[in-house]
Write an enzyme that holds these catalytic residues in place. Structure first.
Site, PDB file in Angstrom:
ATOM      1  N   SER A 228       0.670  -1.172   0.306  1.00 11.24           N
ATOM      2  CA  SER A 228      -0.033   0.142   0.052  1.00 11.24           C
ATOM      3  C   SER A 228       0.931   1.248   0.014  1.00 11.24           C
ATOM      4  CB  SER A 228      -0.841   0.028   1.381  1.00 11.24           C
ATOM      5  OG  SER A 228      -0.018   0.466   2.384  1.00 11.24           O
ATOM      6  N   ASP A 229       0.381   2.392  -0.507  1.00  9.00           N
ATOM      7  CA  ASP A 229       1.095   3.605  -0.268  1.00  9.00           C
ATOM      8  C   ASP A 229       0.763   3.657   1.217  1.00  9.00           C
ATOM      9  OD1 ASP A 229       2.370   6.174  -0.321  1.00  9.00           O
ATOM     10  OD2 ASP A 229       1.196   6.932  -2.058  1.00  9.00           O
ATOM     11  N   TRP A 230       1.644   4.765   1.726  1.00  7.17           N
ATOM     12  CA  TRP A 230       1.844   4.631   3.240  1.00  7.17           C
ATOM     13  C   TRP A 230       0.398   5.537   3.958  1.00  7.17           C
ATOM     14  CZ3 TRP A 230       5.389   2.235   0.983  1.00  7.17           C
ATOM     15  CH2 TRP A 230       6.593   1.998   1.494  1.00  7.17           C
TER      16      TRP A 230
END
Ligand code: BGC
Length: 745
Positions: A228-230
């Protein structure tokens, strides 16, 4: 140990624990199997490994690393081999710092010039973007470091990027936004894909089964992990089902527990979880072997960063051959950017450079008749009358003025978008004032994305430096003085004004919804279709020499849809400096049945030619690349017919054309139903036969008689079900079903 063997031994808690990061940058370890964590860091144009064990994004605190030109500049090189070399160097710095995965490349499409992260992205065109990314990935992974392509998908603005819902039609999604990832993923085979923050058509990218499973894994055959993106995960259980493997950063056990409970309750099966865990284990196992510690030669990497920067610089204008600069002339260097380079953008990609070169010091190496003045204060939009006056005085006495302008850091960065496409007003005023006393002005730009240039017609030279990385200063001086010829080309259009841009009416959207109303007409696809003037077109970039294009040929005139097409062209350097040129191949569908761009980039090749040298260059295309996304069929579809192969030096400087034909081996079988129109039905032989009376009637219509013309069009547009009313009772439902059955048989 094999991943399958480990999986068999893991408890449910252990499996769930692997689903999220240990901290900000590491996966979890499995101590009882001797498995260490995998470390990942940003990216993309250099290593940003935070020096401390930070749980926050501390943007300034990272280990020194070579800062290469940022994405926009990298793409302007159009040089696949060079990008591969830069990526290899970045990977070596990862190895030196025990980093297993680089969070890059970033390939989101530049839908609007305002997106704050455009400096990091490659292009408005998915073909160049994906090809550059492919070579970047190959370079990184050739050293045993994983690459993570991001942000999948349609993350084209920073404004409310964590919650915005991108409403985009399927064709635009496939032909533009996903296309930018497709070749890079299929052929570059990155070990990881990072999902975006935003929603796409109502579903968060993290939970998007259509994107992560159906397209990425099933259609494209991606075998790596999705991270996932952060902080992008919306619902961890939905995300797991959708195909998201690792959640980053750590959610402190909260989401692992959510999945554990969902499995216990039977909301998700353990088999489903096992598939994900197996992928994670395979990824982690890739990075268990201790590689020999390497020592990077930072000076060598700096030189490479300089080589890339030189090729990234785009000469936009060169009236009266004002460039290269005549060393015997008196030169005024104006603008703080000459001394304080702006060489990279802000945000997670921010690298702590090993050293920085500015343009001014390097200009002094070529000329000893240089005078300098700041002209304006970069950190302020105010006009500073004293600096302005001084700059005008210095310019008055010079033969040539080299004026360094650009976007200050506060104008563009990850996290926010620009509000307009203008340079700070104090800079535009400065150009005007200098032009009043000296006509020989060359502007050098430090920008991450296009700007309006109200003075473009009045200055003689414009050199676009984008954000050139730590060696940009010497690269600029080298180009200014003609030590090397510029060879960069724009990978995006520079519109005259912001409101020319196709996204203008819906950027950045409102109420957390942004509608991509322009569909597939992004960038030059739009400007070309509307026949609009632009400031500088896609693919544009001048040289200090001239190139002659001749003898365009293809190995045949007619091809099958999946056959290779060998395009051959001769190119000659007719000037008096060794230089590189980017041969660009566009394709135009001549008589399309659907709305299509006037032309689309399909391939390119950068070649170096000595003075007077001629080369024959082979560029391979494939019939499949001529397709468009047919929403009815739900897949890419190649139309049978004629196509123009257009070869040129920019999208608006096409030098040679050749027409070829594509034949279909197997025509798609059309399925008919009650809503198929008469005109579609009678295009087939069987349809013509079955509806012969109607065909005869339609054929009799006199085009000059409005009534008859109207009736003819009415019948042509009538769906089959309409024959219930308009066939004098000849068809009832049963007969229509029978007719459809015969048509489909
Ligand atoms: C950015 C990513 C980056 C990550 C880690 C996110 O906010 O969107 O591109 O890789 O942070 O720094």
């Amino acid at each position: 140990m094999r991943a399958e063997d480990i999986l068999r031994e893991l408890t449910l808690e252990e499996k769930c624990s692997l689903l999220s990061g240990k901290d900000f940058w590491n996966t979890k370890s499995l101590i009882r199997f001797g498995i260490k964590e995998v470390m990942m860091t940003d990216g993309p144009h250099g290593l940003r490994k935070q020096a401390i064990d930070s749980s926050e994004v501390e943007l300034e605190e990272s280990v020194p690393a070579t800062c290469f030109p940022s994405g926009a500049a990298l793409a302007s090189t159009w040089n696949k081999k060079l990008i591969e070399r830069a990526a290899e160097a970045i990977a070596e710095e990862c190895l030196e710092n025990d980093v297993d995965m680089l969070l890059g490349p970033a390939v989101n499409i530049k839908r609007s010039p305002l997106c704050g992260r455009n400096f990091e992205y490659y292009s408005e065109d998915p073909v160049i973007s994906s090809k550059i990314a492919k070579h970047f990935i190959k370079g990184v992974q050739s050293k045993g470091v994983s690459a993570c392509i991001k942000h999948f998908a349609a993350n084209n603005q920073e404004y409310r990027r964590l919650t915005t819902d991108v409403i985009v039609d399927e064709r635009a999604l496939r032909e533009i936004y996903l296309k930018s990832f497709e070749e890079a993923i299929k052929e570059g085979k990155p070990d990881a894909v990072m999902c975006a923050y935003n929603k796409i058509n109502g579903t968060y990218a993290s939970d998007n089964k259509y994107l992560l499973n159906d397209i990425l894994r099933q259609e494209w055959g991606f075998e790596g992990v999705v991270i996932s993106d952060w902080g992008a995960v919306n619902d961890r259980v939905d995300a797991l089902i959708a195909g998201l493997d690792i959640e980053m950063p750590s959610s402190y056990g909260v989401n692992d527990k959510r999945v554990y409970e969902a499995i216990k309750k039977g909301e998700v099966s353990e088999e489903e979880l096992d598939k994900v865990v197996l992928r994670i284990l395979n990824f982690i196992l890739k990075h268990q072997e201790k590689t020999d510690k390497i020592k990077v030669d930072k000076e060598k990497h700096h030189q490479l960063a300089c080589e890339v920067a030189k090729e990234a610089i785009v000469l936009l204008k060169n009236e009266d051959n004002i460039l290269p600069l005549d060393m015997s002339k008196k030169i005024a260097v104006i603008g703080e950017f000459a001394k304080k380079s702006r060489y990279q953008g802000g945000g997670s990609s921010h690298v702590n450079p090993t050293k920085i070169e500015n343009a001014y010091d390097n200009i002094l190496k070529y000329s000893n008749s240089v005078k300098y003045s700041d002209g304006f204060i970069v950190d302020s939009d105010e006009i500073n009358e004293n600096l302005l006056k001084e700059a005008v005085e210095v310019s008055k006495e010079a033969d040539i003025v080299v004026l360094f302008l650009g976007l200050p850091e506060r104008y563009e960065s990850e996290g926010f978008d620009r509000v307009d496409m203008k340079l700070p007003n104090n800079q535009n005023i400065l150009v005007e004032k200098i032009l009043e006393v000296n006509k020989n002005v060359v502007v050098v730009l430090s920008i991450g994305s296009p700007v309006e240039m109200p003075w473009a017609k009045s200055v003689k030279g414009i050199l676009n430096g984008y954000l050139l990385g730590q060696a940009g200063g010497s690269a600029i001086a080298s180009i200014l003085f003609g030590e090397s010829s510029p060879s960069g080309k724009l990978s995006e259009t520079f519109p005259i004004e912001l409101d020319d841009n196709p996204s203008y009416l819906d950027f950045p959207g409102s109420n957390d919804i942004v509608k991509y109303g322009e569909g597939i007409f992004v960038g030059y696809r739009y400007y070309d279709f509307k026949n609009m003037n632009v400031l500088f077109p896609f693919g544009h970039g001048l040289s200090y020499t001239k190139f002659e294009y001749t003898n365009l040929s293809t190995n045949k005139d007619t091809y099958n849809e999946d056959e290779d097409i060998n395009v051959v062209v001769k190119i000659k350097n007719t000037g008096n400096i060794k230089a590189k040129e980017v041969i660009q191949v566009y394709v135009q569908c001549v008589n399309s049945k659907v709305i299509r761009p006037i032309k689309e980039l399909k391939a390119f090749e950068k070649v170096e030619l000595d003075i007077g040298e001629e080369k024959e260059v082979l560029i391979k295309l494939n019939g499949n690349e001529f397709s468009y996304f047919n929403e009815k069929l739900g897949k890419f579809y190649v139309e049978e017919g004629e196509y123009e192969i257009l070869v040129g030096s920019s999208s608006r400087d096409i030098r040679l054309e050749k027409r070829i034909k594509i034949e279909k081996v197997k025509e798609e079988k059309q399925r008919f139903h009650l809503n198929s129109t008469i005109q579609d039905v009678i295009k087939t032989e069987m349809g013509k036969k079955l509806l012969k009376d109607l065909v005869k009637e339609i054929g009799k219509a006199d085009e000059d008689n409005v009534q008859q013309k109207m009736m003819k069009e009415f019948y042509l547009n009538l769906p089959l079900r309409g024959l219930l009313y308009y066939s004098d009772g000849k068809y009832d439902l049963e007969k229509l079903e029978k007719l459809i059955e015969v048509l489909n048989s």
